[in-house]
Design a protein around this motif. Structure first.
Motif, PDB file in Angstrom:
ATOM      1  N   VAL A   1      10.521   3.500  -0.579  1.00 30.69           N
ATOM      2  CA  VAL A   1      11.352   4.220  -1.478  1.00 30.69           C
ATOM      3  C   VAL A   1      12.349   4.932   0.487  1.00 30.69           C
ATOM      4  O   VAL A   1      13.644   5.708  -0.243  1.00 30.69           O
ATOM      5  CB  VAL A   1      10.367   6.067  -1.844  1.00 30.69           C
ATOM      6  N   ALA A   2      11.840   5.339   1.495  1.00 31.63           N
ATOM      7  CA  ALA A   2      13.275   5.492   2.215  1.00 31.63           C
ATOM      8  C   ALA A   2      13.931   4.944   2.531  1.00 31.63           C
ATOM      9  O   ALA A   2      15.393   4.924   2.636  1.00 31.63           O
ATOM     10  CB  ALA A   2      12.183   5.324   3.529  1.00 31.63           C
TER      11      ALA A   2
ATOM     12  N   ALA B   1       5.338   1.767   0.535  1.00 30.08           N
ATOM     13  CA  ALA B   1       5.251   2.392  -0.557  1.00 30.08           C
ATOM     14  C   ALA B   1       6.486   3.151  -0.105  1.00 30.08           C
ATOM     15  O   ALA B   1       7.684   3.617  -0.402  1.00 30.08           O
ATOM     16  CB  ALA B   1       5.028   2.457  -1.544  1.00 30.08           C
ATOM     17  N   ARG B   2       6.073   3.959   0.518  1.00 31.60           N
ATOM     18  CA  ARG B   2       7.401   4.979   1.388  1.00 31.60           C
ATOM     19  C   ARG B   2       8.077   4.757   2.398  1.00 31.60           C
ATOM     20  O   ARG B   2       9.156   4.966   1.703  1.00 31.60           O
ATOM     21  CB  ARG B   2       6.226   5.896   2.202  1.00 31.60           C
ATOM     22  N   GLN B   3       7.596   3.329   2.797  1.00 31.78           N
ATOM     23  CA  GLN B   3       8.429   2.977   3.585  1.00 31.78           C
ATOM     24  C   GLN B   3       9.470   1.736   2.496  1.00 31.78           C
ATOM     25  O   GLN B   3      11.528   1.850   2.984  1.00 31.78           O
ATOM     26  CB  GLN B   3       8.330   1.598   4.559  1.00 31.78           C
TER      27      GLN B   3
ATOM     28  N   ASP C   1       0.566  -1.384   0.150  1.00 38.12           N
ATOM     29  CA  ASP C   1      -0.206  -0.326   0.011  1.00 38.12           C
ATOM     30  C   ASP C   1       0.681   1.094   0.012  1.00 38.12           C
ATOM     31  O   ASP C   1       2.305   1.275  -0.009  1.00 38.12           O
ATOM     32  CB  ASP C   1      -0.839   0.424   1.355  1.00 38.12           C
ATOM     33  N   ALA C   2       0.404   2.636  -0.539  1.00 39.15           N
ATOM     34  CA  ALA C   2       1.486   3.327  -0.137  1.00 39.15           C
ATOM     35  C   ALA C   2       2.146   3.809   1.132  1.00 39.15           C
ATOM     36  O   ALA C   2       3.014   4.332   0.650  1.00 39.15           O
ATOM     37  CB  ALA C   2       0.014   5.215   0.264  1.00 39.15           C
ATOM     38  N   GLU C   3       2.122   3.066   2.477  1.00 45.82           N
ATOM     39  CA  GLU C   3       2.873   3.399   3.286  1.00 45.82           C
ATOM     40  C   GLU C   3       4.286   1.961   3.450  1.00 45.82           C
ATOM     41  O   GLU C   3       4.790   2.759   3.671  1.00 45.82           O
ATOM     42  CB  GLU C   3       2.095   3.208   4.665  1.00 45.82           C
TER      43      GLU C   3
END
Length: 83
Positions: free
Chosen positions: A44-45, A40-42, A36-38
């Protein structure tokens, strides 16, 4: 069984999965975790955090690491295919 993605050396579960099929026959090739979006953020980070060390690695060392990875994948192809 819930599928996970490896993000920053951790298993991250997503809300579902994505099925990959062979276009000519429609046969299922693989099923992978969908983040999910979270998630994906993880991811990328984690990639941004890992980049400085990778960028500082010499070309010859990168080649060595990737060739070693390839040798392991080839040597372990059958057990990996059974996963």
């Amino acid at each position: 069984m819930q599928l996970t993605s490896i993000v920053g050396n951790r298993d991250v579960a997503g809300p579902g999965s994505i099925v990959t099929t062979e276009p000519a026959s429609g046969a299922v090739i693989a099923e992978v975790a969908a983040l999910d979006a979270e998630g994906a953020r993880q991811a990328v980070a984690a990639a941004l955090a890992a980049y400085p060390a990778w960028a500082a690695t010499s070309l010859s060392e990168r080649q060595h690491l990737l060739r070693r990875w390839l040798a392991i994948m080839v040597a372990e192809a059958d057990p990996l295919a059974d996963l």
